[in-house]
Write a protein that holds these residues in place. Structure first.
Motif, PDB file in Angstrom:
ATOM      1  N   GLU A  20       2.278  12.862 -13.721  1.00 38.28           N
ATOM      2  CA  GLU A  20       0.920  12.353 -13.584  1.00 38.28           C
ATOM      3  C   GLU A  20       0.985  11.130 -12.674  1.00 38.28           C
ATOM      4  O   GLU A  20       1.729  10.183 -12.946  1.00 38.28           O
ATOM      5  N   PHE A  21       0.219  11.149 -11.586  1.00 38.58           N
ATOM      6  CA  PHE A  21       0.252  10.073 -10.603  1.00 38.58           C
ATOM      7  C   PHE A  21      -0.863   9.068 -10.892  1.00 38.58           C
ATOM      8  O   PHE A  21      -2.022   9.450 -11.037  1.00 38.58           O
ATOM      9  N   HIS A  22      -0.493   7.784 -10.953  1.00 39.79           N
ATOM     10  CA  HIS A  22      -1.469   6.728 -11.221  1.00 39.79           C
ATOM     11  C   HIS A  22      -1.869   5.991  -9.947  1.00 39.79           C
ATOM     12  O   HIS A  22      -2.817   5.201  -9.961  1.00 39.79           O
ATOM     13  N   ALA A  23      -1.154   6.221  -8.867  1.00 39.64           N
ATOM     14  CA  ALA A  23      -1.493   5.609  -7.577  1.00 39.64           C
ATOM     15  C   ALA A  23      -1.312   6.661  -6.499  1.00 39.64           C
ATOM     16  O   ALA A  23      -0.319   7.384  -6.478  1.00 39.64           O
ATOM     17  N   ARG A  24      -2.302   6.743  -5.595  1.00 42.74           N
ATOM     18  CA  ARG A  24      -2.269   7.757  -4.563  1.00 42.74           C
ATOM     19  C   ARG A  24      -2.230   7.097  -3.190  1.00 42.74           C
ATOM     20  O   ARG A  24      -2.269   5.868  -3.075  1.00 42.74           O
ATOM     21  N   ARG A  25      -2.137   7.928  -2.148  1.00 43.46           N
ATOM     22  CA  ARG A  25      -2.047   7.380  -0.799  1.00 43.46           C
ATOM     23  C   ARG A  25      -3.218   6.425  -0.523  1.00 43.46           C
ATOM     24  O   ARG A  25      -4.377   6.733  -0.829  1.00 43.46           O
ATOM     25  N   GLY A  26      -2.893   5.268   0.027  1.00 43.14           N
ATOM     26  CA  GLY A  26      -3.910   4.272   0.322  1.00 43.14           C
ATOM     27  C   GLY A  26      -4.115   3.246  -0.771  1.00 43.14           C
ATOM     28  O   GLY A  26      -4.751   2.216  -0.547  1.00 43.14           O
ATOM     29  N   ALA A  27      -3.578   3.516  -1.973  1.00 41.22           N
ATOM     30  CA  ALA A  27      -3.746   2.579  -3.082  1.00 41.22           C
ATOM     31  C   ALA A  27      -2.896   1.329  -2.860  1.00 41.22           C
ATOM     32  O   ALA A  27      -1.775   1.415  -2.357  1.00 41.22           O
ATOM     33  N   GLN A  28      -3.430   0.185  -3.245  1.00 39.40           N
ATOM     34  CA  GLN A  28      -2.666  -1.054  -3.207  1.00 39.40           C
ATOM     35  C   GLN A  28      -2.071  -1.285  -4.590  1.00 39.40           C
ATOM     36  O   GLN A  28      -2.800  -1.295  -5.593  1.00 39.40           O
ATOM     37  N   VAL A  29      -0.759  -1.444  -4.655  1.00 41.44           N
ATOM     38  CA  VAL A  29      -0.089  -1.580  -5.940  1.00 41.44           C
ATOM     39  C   VAL A  29       0.699  -2.888  -5.986  1.00 41.44           C
ATOM     40  O   VAL A  29       1.058  -3.461  -4.958  1.00 41.44           O
ATOM     41  N   TYR A  43       0.845  -1.195   0.000  1.00 35.22           N
ATOM     42  CA  TYR A  43       0.000   0.000   0.000  1.00 35.22           C
ATOM     43  C   TYR A  43       0.884   1.249   0.000  1.00 35.22           C
ATOM     44  O   TYR A  43       1.941   1.269   0.646  1.00 35.22           O
ATOM     45  N   VAL A  44       0.430   2.286  -0.722  1.00 35.56           N
ATOM     46  CA  VAL A  44       1.124   3.576  -0.667  1.00 35.56           C
ATOM     47  C   VAL A  44       0.758   4.196   0.681  1.00 35.56           C
ATOM     48  O   VAL A  44      -0.376   4.632   0.894  1.00 35.56           O
ATOM     49  N   ALA A  45       1.722   4.222   1.591  1.00 38.88           N
ATOM     50  CA  ALA A  45       1.424   4.603   2.976  1.00 38.88           C
ATOM     51  C   ALA A  45       1.712   6.073   3.251  1.00 38.88           C
ATOM     52  O   ALA A  45       0.906   6.758   3.882  1.00 38.88           O
ATOM     53  N   GLU A  46       2.856   6.554   2.820  1.00 39.06           N
ATOM     54  CA  GLU A  46       3.247   7.945   3.087  1.00 39.06           C
ATOM     55  C   GLU A  46       3.942   8.517   1.862  1.00 39.06           C
ATOM     56  O   GLU A  46       4.597   7.796   1.104  1.00 39.06           O
ATOM     57  N   LEU A  47       3.797   9.833   1.691  1.00 38.46           N
ATOM     58  CA  LEU A  47       4.470  10.545   0.603  1.00 38.46           C
ATOM     59  C   LEU A  47       5.152  11.779   1.174  1.00 38.46           C
ATOM     60  O   LEU A  47       4.529  12.535   1.929  1.00 38.46           O
ATOM     61  N   ASP A  48       6.410  11.957   0.837  1.00 38.62           N
ATOM     62  CA  ASP A  48       7.083  13.215   1.141  1.00 38.62           C
ATOM     63  C   ASP A  48       6.742  14.153  -0.011  1.00 38.62           C
ATOM     64  O   ASP A  48       7.414  14.188  -1.028  1.00 38.62           O
ATOM     65  N   THR A  49       5.660  14.897   0.170  1.00 37.12           N
ATOM     66  CA  THR A  49       5.112  15.680  -0.932  1.00 37.12           C
ATOM     67  C   THR A  49       6.029  16.826  -1.333  1.00 37.12           C
ATOM     68  O   THR A  49       6.071  17.219  -2.504  1.00 37.12           O
ATOM     69  N   MET A  50       6.782  17.371  -0.387  1.00 38.31           N
ATOM     70  CA  MET A  50       7.739  18.411  -0.749  1.00 38.31           C
ATOM     71  C   MET A  50       8.805  17.844  -1.690  1.00 38.31           C
ATOM     72  O   MET A  50       9.181  18.493  -2.675  1.00 38.31           O
ATOM     73  N   GLU A  51       9.257  16.641  -1.415  1.00 37.57           N
ATOM     74  CA  GLU A  51      10.232  15.994  -2.289  1.00 37.57           C
ATOM     75  C   GLU A  51       9.640  15.771  -3.685  1.00 37.57           C
ATOM     76  O   GLU A  51      10.314  15.956  -4.705  1.00 37.57           O
ATOM     77  N   LEU A  52       8.371  15.411  -3.748  1.00 43.54           N
ATOM     78  CA  LEU A  52       7.707  15.261  -5.043  1.00 43.54           C
ATOM     79  C   LEU A  52       7.624  16.606  -5.771  1.00 43.54           C
ATOM     80  O   LEU A  52       7.760  16.667  -6.994  1.00 43.54           O
TER      81      LEU A  52
END
Length: 460
Positions: free
Chosen positions: A390-399, A356-365
Motif C-alpha cells: 500500500e503506497f502512502h506517497a505517490r509521484r509528485g508528493a513532498q515527503v 519530492y517523489v520524482a521518479e519510480l521504477d515501477t517494474m522494480e516495484l
C-alpha cells in the motif's frame, strides 16, 4: 496434371527459419498453433520458437495469422443470444492495474454486455484472476454455458480460459512467462486478441501501458503494439480503440491481490481514498469508450458521464456484487474490508530522506510485490491473496524523512527484506516537484493505427 500437395512443415525447420530472420506464412503459423493445442509439439521446441520470435520479431502478417489461428484453436463464445452489444476491455499489464473491477460493472450498468476473459500474474504484473481468487468461493473457471448464464443475469462476467477456449494460447502464455519472452509486441498482440476474438466481441477497448512499469518500456514499442492490436482486431471485424496510458507509477494506491479488490470496492461505494484519483479517472475513461462503442452513447465523452452516473448512484457496485455472488463468491468478505485483510507479516517503510517523489521504477516495484508473495515464479504456483504494497506517497508528493511511505504485506517476515531493498532502489527523490505526466497520452482508432503502421514500415 494435378498439383502436388504442399509438404507438411517440420517444427525444427520453422524454428531455424525464424531464428535466421525469415518469415513464416499463415500455413506455417497454423501448423505451430495446431501442434500447440494438440500438445504434439514438444515444449522445448515451442520455447525455441518463442525465443526466435522474440529476438527477430513477428511481422504484421505473422501476428495476424497467429492471433486468428489461436482464436480458432478451440471453441468460441457466441454472445448474440444476450441481445446486447458485447464489449470488453483489456490491459497490456501493469502494477496495481485493477480497472477491470470498475469498468466491467460500470459498462454493464449502462447497457452493454461485458464478457471478460482474463489471465493470471505474468512477470512483474498482477493477474486479474489471482485478485478475484482472494474472494472466498469465487469461481473463474466456468463452462461456456455458465459464462453465458452469468452474463444474462448480471451483464458482466470475468472468467478464465476454459480448456477448450483458445487452448493454444494457454500453453504459449505460460511458456512465455517461463522463458523470458513476454515483452514482444507480436506475441502480446496475438495472445490478447486470440482470447478477445474468441469471445465474439462486437467492440474492444485496449489499455496499452507506457512507462517504467509497462512490459514494453520504450514509448515507440508501446505505440507500435497499440496500433498493431487495433489494426489486427479491426481486420477481424471487431471495432477497437487503444488508449496509451501512463504506467510510470503504480495505478491507484495498492498493488497485490485482496488489497486491490478492496480499493475498487471502496471506490464503487463512493469513497475516494487519497492516492487513487488516477484509478478512478482511467476507469471512467475506459468505461466511457466501452459504452460508446457498444452503441449506448454518441461519443466517448457521453459514455464517460454515463459511467460516472453509474458510479455515483451505486448501480456499478450492485452489478459487481451480483457478479461475484453469481460466480460463487462470498459477499460477507466485503462487510469489513480491513478485517478481511490478513497478511502474515506487515512492515511500514518510512521515507528515508526529505524531498519530492520524482521518479519510480515501477517494474522494480512490481517485482517487489511479487517477492512479497503476491506473484509466482513458475506456472501453477499458489499466490498469497494478502501480500502486496500500500503506497502512502505517490509521484509528485513532498515527503519528510520518517513519515510513512509504504506498507508492505508479506506471507512471512523472512520475505520482507528483499522487497524492502527493491523499493528503496526504485524511488528517486528530488528537491523540486517533477513534471506532470498525462494519464492518457494518445488514442489509436483504425484509421490512425493503420497510418502509423504504414509509416513505421516505410521508415524501417
Amino acid at each position: 496434371m494435378s498439383e502436388k500437395a504442399a509438404p507438411v512443415p517440420h517444427m525444427i525447420d520453422l524454428i531455424r527459419r525464424k531464428r535466421d530472420g525469415g518469415v513464416l506464412d499463415a500455413r506455417d503459423i497454423g501448423f505451430i498453433v495446431a501442434g500447440t493445442a494438440s500438445e504434439t509439439i514438444p515444449l522445448e521446441q515451442l520455447s525455441a520458437w518463442l525465443m526466435a520470435a522474440w529476438l527477430n520479431g513477428l511481422t504484421i502478417e505473422e501476428t495476424r495469422a497467429l492471433a486468428i489461428a489461436m482464436r480458432d484453436s478451440g471453441e468460441k463464445f457466441n454472445p448474440s443470444r444476450l441481445g446486447k452489444q458485447a464489449v470488453d476491455k483489456h490491459s497490456t499489464g501493469g502494477v496495481g492495474d485493477k480497472t477491470s473491477f470498475l469498468v466491467a460493472p460500470l459498462a454493464a450498468a449502462c447497457g452493454v454486455a461485458v464478457p471478460m476473459i482474463s489471465g493470471r500474474a505474468l512477470g512483474h504484473t498482477g493477474g486479474t484472476l489471482d485478485k478475484l481468487d482472494s474472494i472466498p468461493g469465487f469461481r473463474s473457471a466456468l463452462t461456456l454455458g455458465e459464462f453465458e448464464e452469468v452474463l444474462e443475469q448480471c451483464g458482466a462476467a470475468i472468467v478464465s480460459q476454459t480448456p477448450t477456449l483458445v487452448p493454444a494460447d494457454r500453453v504459449l502464455y505460460a511458456l512465455r512467462d517461463r522463458t523470458g519472452t513476454v515483452e514482444s509486441p507480436g506475441l502480446i498482440c496475438a495472445s490478447i486478441l486470440s482470447k478477445k476474438l474468441a469471445a465474439g466481441l462486437n467492440a474492444l477497448v485496449l489499455d496499452v501501458k507506457t512507462g517504467s512499469g509497462a512490459f514494453l518500456r520504450k514509448r515507440a514499442d508501446a505505440e507500435f503494439l497499440g496500433a498493431l492490436m487495433v489494426a489486427t482486431a479491426e481486420a477481424a471485424g471487431t471495432r477497437t480503440v487503444a488508449l496509451m496510458t501512463d504506467m510510470s507509477q503504480p495505478l491507484g494506491c495498492t498493488a497485490g491481490n485482496w488489497i486491490e479488490v478492496a480499493e475498487c470496492v471502496e471506490l464503487l461505494r463512493g469513497g475516494s481514498p487519497a492516492g487513487n484519483e488516477d484509478l478512478r479517472e482511467l476507469s471512467l475513461r475506459l468505461a466511457g469508450w466501452m459504452i460508446h462503442l457498444g452503441g449506448k452513447t454518441e461519443t466517448a465523452e457521453q459514455g464517460y458521464w454515463a459511467a460516472t452516473g453509474a458510479l455515483a448512484d451505486g448501480t456499478g457496485l450492485k452489478i459487481f456484487f451480483e457478479m461475484i455472488k453469481a460466480q460463487g463468491g462470498d459477499l460477507a468478505v466485503f462487510d469489513d474490508l480491513k478485517a478481511s485483510h490478513k497478511p502474515g507479516a506487515t512492515l511500514v517503510l518510512e521515507a528515508w530522506r526529505n524531498g519530492y517523489v520524482a521518479e519510480l521504477d515501477t517494474m522494480e516495484l512490481g517485482w517487489a510485490v511479487q517477492r512479497l508473495g503476491a506473484g509466482r515464479e513458475r506456472a501453477g504456483e499458489p499466490v498469497d491473496p494478502h501480500a502486496g504494497i500500500e503506497f502512502h506517497a505517490r509521484r509528485g508528493a513532498q515527503v519528510e524523512r520518517g513519515q510513512p511511505f509504504a506498507t508492505l504485506y508479506a506471507t512471512n517476515e523472512t520475505m520482507l527484506a528483499e522487497p524492502l531493498e527493491r523499493i528503496k532502489r526504485a524511488i528517486t527523490f528530488s528537491n523540486e516537484p517533477p513534471d506532470e505526466v498525462p494519464l492518457v497520452s494518445h488514442i489509436f482508432a483504425r484509421e490512425n493505427a493503420e497510418r502509423y503502421l504504414r509509416e513505421t514500415a516505410s521508415s524501417s
